[in-house]
Each structure stands twice: as structure tokens, then as C-alpha cells.
Design a protein around this motif. Sequence first.
Motif, PDB file in Angstrom:
ATOM      1  N   ARG A 223      -3.761  -7.701  -8.211  1.00 17.12           N
ATOM      2  CA  ARG A 223      -4.295  -8.193  -6.938  1.00 17.12           C
ATOM      3  C   ARG A 223      -4.853  -7.058  -6.097  1.00 17.12           C
ATOM      4  N   LEU A 224      -4.121  -5.944  -6.037  1.00 20.04           N
ATOM      5  CA  LEU A 224      -4.591  -4.792  -5.262  1.00 20.04           C
ATOM      6  C   LEU A 224      -5.877  -4.224  -5.849  1.00 20.04           C
ATOM      7  N   ALA A 225      -5.981  -4.205  -7.167  1.00 28.97           N
ATOM      8  CA  ALA A 225      -7.203  -3.732  -7.813  1.00 28.97           C
ATOM      9  C   ALA A 225      -8.371  -4.645  -7.461  1.00 28.97           C
ATOM     10  N   SER A 226      -8.130  -5.941  -7.408  1.00 26.00           N
ATOM     11  CA  SER A 226      -9.161  -6.906  -7.043  1.00 26.00           C
ATOM     12  C   SER A 226      -9.618  -6.688  -5.602  1.00 26.00           C
ATOM     13  N   ILE A 227      -8.659  -6.456  -4.717  1.00 16.68           N
ATOM     14  CA  ILE A 227      -8.985  -6.206  -3.309  1.00 16.68           C
ATOM     15  C   ILE A 227      -9.792  -4.916  -3.190  1.00 16.68           C
ATOM     16  N   ALA A 228      -9.391  -3.893  -3.926  1.00 16.22           N
ATOM     17  CA  ALA A 228     -10.103  -2.613  -3.887  1.00 16.22           C
ATOM     18  C   ALA A 228     -11.543  -2.789  -4.350  1.00 16.22           C
ATOM     19  N   ALA A 229     -11.747  -3.597  -5.383  1.00 17.31           N
ATOM     20  CA  ALA A 229     -13.106  -3.840  -5.876  1.00 17.31           C
ATOM     21  C   ALA A 229     -13.935  -4.565  -4.825  1.00 17.31           C
ATOM     22  N   GLN A 230     -13.333  -5.550  -4.158  1.00 18.66           N
ATOM     23  CA  GLN A 230     -14.048  -6.272  -3.110  1.00 18.66           C
ATOM     24  C   GLN A 230     -14.380  -5.351  -1.945  1.00 18.66           C
ATOM     25  N   GLN A 231     -13.432  -4.470  -1.583  1.00 20.16           N
ATOM     26  CA  GLN A 231     -13.673  -3.527  -0.497  1.00 20.16           C
ATOM     27  C   GLN A 231     -14.807  -2.574  -0.857  1.00 20.16           C
ATOM     28  N   GLU A 232     -14.836  -2.160  -2.104  1.00 18.95           N
ATOM     29  CA  GLU A 232     -15.891  -1.261  -2.565  1.00 18.95           C
ATOM     30  C   GLU A 232     -17.255  -1.944  -2.463  1.00 18.95           C
TER      31      GLU A 232
ATOM     32  N   MET B 143       0.830  -1.203   0.000  1.00 15.92           N
ATOM     33  CA  MET B 143       0.000   0.000   0.000  1.00 15.92           C
ATOM     34  C   MET B 143       0.871   1.263   0.000  1.00 15.92           C
ATOM     35  N   ALA B 144       1.972   1.228   0.746  1.00 22.06           N
ATOM     36  CA  ALA B 144       2.883   2.377   0.757  1.00 22.06           C
ATOM     37  C   ALA B 144       3.440   2.610  -0.640  1.00 22.06           C
ATOM     38  N   LEU B 145       3.801   1.529  -1.327  1.00 21.37           N
ATOM     39  CA  LEU B 145       4.328   1.668  -2.685  1.00 21.37           C
ATOM     40  C   LEU B 145       3.269   2.206  -3.636  1.00 21.37           C
ATOM     41  N   THR B 146       2.031   1.818  -3.429  1.00 19.09           N
ATOM     42  CA  THR B 146       0.937   2.332  -4.259  1.00 19.09           C
ATOM     43  C   THR B 146       0.879   3.852  -4.151  1.00 19.09           C
ATOM     44  N   ASP B 147       1.049   4.358  -2.935  1.00 20.17           N
ATOM     45  CA  ASP B 147       0.976   5.803  -2.715  1.00 20.17           C
ATOM     46  C   ASP B 147       2.219   6.552  -3.188  1.00 20.17           C
ATOM     47  N   LEU B 148       3.399   5.936  -3.042  1.00 17.38           N
ATOM     48  CA  LEU B 148       4.660   6.639  -3.264  1.00 17.38           C
ATOM     49  C   LEU B 148       5.326   6.390  -4.609  1.00 17.38           C
ATOM     50  N   GLU B 149       4.978   5.308  -5.260  1.00 17.01           N
ATOM     51  CA  GLU B 149       5.746   4.831  -6.405  1.00 17.01           C
ATOM     52  C   GLU B 149       5.912   5.866  -7.514  1.00 17.01           C
ATOM     53  N   ARG B 150       7.133   5.925  -8.017  1.00 11.18           N
ATOM     54  CA  ARG B 150       7.485   6.762  -9.165  1.00 11.18           C
ATOM     55  C   ARG B 150       8.104   5.838 -10.214  1.00 11.18           C
ATOM     56  N   ASP B 151       8.569   6.411 -11.311  1.00 13.52           N
ATOM     57  CA  ASP B 151       9.134   5.622 -12.407  1.00 13.52           C
ATOM     58  C   ASP B 151      10.272   4.711 -11.961  1.00 13.52           C
ATOM     59  N   GLU B 152      11.184   5.238 -11.156  1.00 10.28           N
ATOM     60  CA  GLU B 152      12.360   4.462 -10.754  1.00 10.28           C
ATOM     61  C   GLU B 152      12.147   3.664  -9.474  1.00 10.28           C
ATOM     62  N   GLY B 153      10.953   3.691  -8.929  1.00  6.74           N
ATOM     63  CA  GLY B 153      10.669   2.980  -7.693  1.00  6.74           C
ATOM     64  C   GLY B 153      10.879   3.876  -6.492  1.00  6.74           C
ATOM     65  N   VAL B 154      10.739   3.295  -5.313  1.00 13.79           N
ATOM     66  CA  VAL B 154      10.845   4.042  -4.066  1.00 13.79           C
ATOM     67  C   VAL B 154      11.969   3.439  -3.229  1.00 13.79           C
TER      68      VAL B 154
END
Length: 117
Positions: free
Chosen positions: A68-77, A5-16
Motif C-alpha cells: 500500500r505504501l509503495a502504491s501511495i509513493a507511486a501516486q505521489q510521484e 511512515m515512522a516504521l518505514t524509516d526505522l524498521e529493523r529485522d526484529e521491529g521497532v
Amino acid sequence: MMILMALTDLERDEGVPVNVVAKLMKIGSSFITKHSKELENKRFLRRTPGAKDARFVHLSLTENARKRLASIAAQQEELDQFVFDYLGIQEFARLAGCLRGVRHRLEKARLHAELKS
């Protein structure tokens, strides 16, 4: 999950960088390093040396993790929709307050029982 989740928020082209993730999560870099290796083995993230300094490892999500994260987000929604269709936000807040009160009373009762023993 928190690392992903942290990477989802912070990620840039070269990574975090690992140390940036660690600071965000308020934990040690060694914890992130250990668990990021496990996540890499499960193909959820990539660990690559930094472009400017190879000593700094950068983390980025894999396509598998994104799906996988998109799937989890859909289930949470769906779950949120189910809950809030039944209870409005104000009703849900009242219920949560009642449950906190019950929890507090149960904790007091448990402590009282322990003191009597």
C-alpha cells in the motif's frame, strides 16, 4: 499513516519498540500502543513481544502495508511530476509564497471583522 511512515524509516529485522516510535513522533507511548493495535487489526503492522524483554512490544510492517505504501509513493510521484512539469520549482516556491500572503491577509480580515462585530 505517521506510524507507518515512522516504521518505514526505522524498521529493523526484529521491529521497532513502541517507545522508539513514540520518541521519534514526540508523542506518548500509549498513543502509539492504541493506534498500533488498530493498525494490527487492519493487517498493516505486526506487534510482537521483544526478544530480550517481553514487556516491550516491537512493531513491524506487514507485506500488505508495504504494498500500500509503495502504491501511495507511486501516486505521489505522479502528482509531483504533474505539478513540476507545469511549474518549475522556483515558480512553485513563488506561488506558495503568494498563497501564504493571501492566507495571512484573509486571517487579518477575519480578525478585523470579528472585532467589529
